[in-house]
Write an enzyme that holds these catalytic residues in place. Structure first.
Site, PDB file in Angstrom:
ATOM      1  N   ASP A 113      19.368  -8.972  30.303  1.00  0.00           N
ATOM      2  CA  ASP A 113      18.758  -9.175  28.986  1.00  0.00           C
ATOM      3  C   ASP A 113      18.459  -7.825  28.325  1.00  0.00           C
ATOM      4  OD1 ASP A 113      18.176 -10.849  26.914  1.00  0.00           O
ATOM      5  OD2 ASP A 113      16.213 -11.480  27.636  1.00  0.00           O
TER       6      ASP A 113
ATOM      7  N   GLU B 176      15.124 -21.126  26.080  1.00  0.00           N
ATOM      8  CA  GLU B 176      14.349 -20.029  26.641  1.00  0.00           C
ATOM      9  C   GLU B 176      12.876 -20.318  26.334  1.00  0.00           C
ATOM     10  OE1 GLU B 176      15.123 -16.264  24.742  1.00  0.00           O
ATOM     11  OE2 GLU B 176      14.100 -15.115  26.289  1.00  0.00           O
TER      12      GLU B 176
ATOM     13  N   GLY C 116      16.900 -14.344  18.702  1.00  0.00           N
ATOM     14  CA  GLY C 116      15.633 -14.198  17.978  1.00  0.00           C
ATOM     15  C   GLY C 116      14.706 -15.339  18.334  1.00  0.00           C
TER      16      GLY C 116
ATOM     17  N   ASP D 179      20.287  -2.983  21.891  1.00  0.00           N
ATOM     18  CA  ASP D 179      19.021  -2.398  21.416  1.00  0.00           C
ATOM     19  C   ASP D 179      17.888  -2.611  22.417  1.00  0.00           C
ATOM     20  OD1 ASP D 179      18.938  -5.123  20.959  1.00  0.00           O
ATOM     21  OD2 ASP D 179      17.996  -4.993  18.992  1.00  0.00           O
TER      22      ASP D 179
ATOM     23  N   HIS E 280      25.022 -10.935  29.639  1.00  0.00           N
ATOM     24  CA  HIS E 280      23.918 -11.017  28.663  1.00  0.00           C
ATOM     25  C   HIS E 280      23.074  -9.746  28.728  1.00  0.00           C
ATOM     26  CE1 HIS E 280      21.052 -13.892  26.453  1.00  0.00           C
ATOM     27  NE2 HIS E 280      20.494 -12.690  26.378  1.00  0.00           N
TER      28      HIS E 280
ATOM     29  N   HIS F 169      21.448  -6.802  25.814  1.00  0.00           N
ATOM     30  CA  HIS F 169      21.312  -6.406  24.404  1.00  0.00           C
ATOM     31  C   HIS F 169      21.369  -4.887  24.275  1.00  0.00           C
ATOM     32  CE1 HIS F 169      20.051 -10.385  22.774  1.00  0.00           C
ATOM     33  NE2 HIS F 169      19.647 -10.582  24.015  1.00  0.00           N
TER      34      HIS F 169
ATOM     35  N   HIS G 124      21.590 -18.355  22.321  1.00  0.00           N
ATOM     36  CA  HIS G 124      20.285 -18.263  22.987  1.00  0.00           C
ATOM     37  C   HIS G 124      19.595 -19.619  22.804  1.00  0.00           C
ATOM     38  CE1 HIS G 124      20.566 -13.850  22.970  1.00  0.00           C
ATOM     39  NE2 HIS G 124      19.487 -13.819  23.729  1.00  0.00           N
TER      40      HIS G 124
HETATM   41 ZN   LIG Z   1      18.843 -12.268  25.150  1.00  0.00          ZN
END
Ligand SMILES: [Zn+2]
Length: 361
Positions: A299, A211, A181, A23, A19, A21, A208
């Site tokens: 993350d 969370e 998101g 960006d 996991h 990202h 996701h």
């Molecule tokens: Zn994430």
């Protein structure tokens, strides 16, 4: 009593990451550099060190919504094939330098089409960047395999298209699909069409869930959508009680454990978004002791100011973990990867176990 593990020691260990990202992991200097090239003048500063500090302080805000704000700047500099290629290649180099041997890095194609690129062009640029990064890492003596997950934004309505993209590129390095998101108000079941498409094509996906939002989100992801893994899933602790040291699982927590559903836990990020109050209060250890399939993840390395080694270290420091524990979490991650079974076994048996054996020995 064994000696506590240091950051330097943990850096030597082989790691598997599920996991991360794209960006959320840019080098600050690269953000500044590309911004200059493409004429993006929205950055809060063009000093790389100050920018790194800005990302870190902005993201450590205690809310998922505010944690997501700084992404507007990284996404702004990821709108051309060259920029996407460079960011993807550097991502691989940075992970390899931390001795990550396998990673699934995700990105949302719909965030990278402002410059007129198609989803396919965006994906091709990222995959070429990953391949280039793998070659550069190998040339530097660090073997790493990086595969890609394509993400759909949960507030938008493009998930089916992104799922189709995942299948189109399944033999090119895209091994799965995800939705991400802000969680509240955007339940995973809104994207059922996309998940059904993935299942219909015998393909894998993670969601996701659990969370910022609690058990209903996890229940939908598992029961309705059929997720193979959960992004975070920390709130499953709402379905776990500890009585006199005895851990009791509710039905939802039990089905996660029974089905060996992997939890992609991201300790630092969970604290920064306010999903948990502190690392000491993070349920990682409770979930590990309850024998759920826990994995350690970054993350967003830039926003969370972290690496796999730092995440492992903070867990080792807080919960007293040693090499055996870190190896278990790493093997858990590798078992849960979306590449074919024989390739997972090969990395576990020929890379992870032998390299841990050297460290333990
Ligand atoms: Zn994430």
């Amino acid at each position: 009593m064994t000696t506590p593990l240091s950051l330097e020691m943990i850096r030597q260990a082989p790691k598997a990451l599920l996991h991360d990202h794209l960006d959320g992991g840019l080098r600050p200097a690269t953000v500044v550099d590309i911004a200059g090239q493409v004429g993006y003048d929205g950055l809060p500063t063009i000093d790389p060190d100050e920018l790194a500090t800005w990302f870190r302080t902005r993201s450590h805000s205690g809310s998922l919504e505010r944690y997501l704000e700084p992404f507007s700047h990284t996404v702004a500099v990821m709108q051309t094939p060259d920029a996407l290629h460079r960011v993807a290649a550097e991502c691989v180099e940075d992970l390899a330098a931390d001795n990550v041997v396998y990673a699934e890095v995700r990105f949302a194609p719909e965030l990278h089409i402002e410059g007129g690129l198609s989803f396919d062009e965006v994906t091709e640029a990222v995959l070429a960047g990953f391949a280039d990064g793998e070659r550069r890492a190998a040339a530097a003596g660090r073997e790493i395999t990086v595969r890609c997950l394509v993400t759909a934004m949960r507030h938008a309505a493009l998930s089916r298209e992104i799922a189709e993209l995942a299948i189109r590129f399944r033999d090119e390095g895209v091994v799965g699909f995800d939705i991400a998101g802000a969680e509240a108000g955007h339940p995973p079941s809104r994207h059922l069409d996309a998940f059904e498409y993935m299942r219909d094509h015998n393909a894998r996906f993670t969601i996701h869930a659990g969370e910022a939002f609690g058990l209903p989100s996890i229940h939908e992801a598992i029961a309705f959508c059929g997720a193979d893994r959960l992004g975070h899933g920390v709130r499953i602790t709402d379905d776990i009680t500890v009585d006199d040291g005895e851990v009791r699982l509710g039905r939802l927590a039990a089905i996660l454990r029974d089905k060996r559903i992997p939890l992609e836990l991201c300790p630092s990020s969970n604290v920064q978004t306010g999903a948990v109050a502190s690392i000491a209060e993070h349920p990682f250890d409770l979930l590990a002791r309850a024998r759920l399939r826990v994995t350690v993840n970054t993350d967003n390395r830039l926003m969370s100011d972290t690496t796999m080694s730092k995440e492992m270290l903070v867990l080792a420091d807080t919960f007293g973990y040693g090499w055996t524990d870190l190896q278990r979490f790493t093997v858990n991650a590798m078992k849960s990867a979306f590449i074919p079974f024989d390739q997972r076994v090969e990395i576990i048996e020929e890379v992870i176990k032998p390299r841990f054996a050297v460290l333990v020995g």
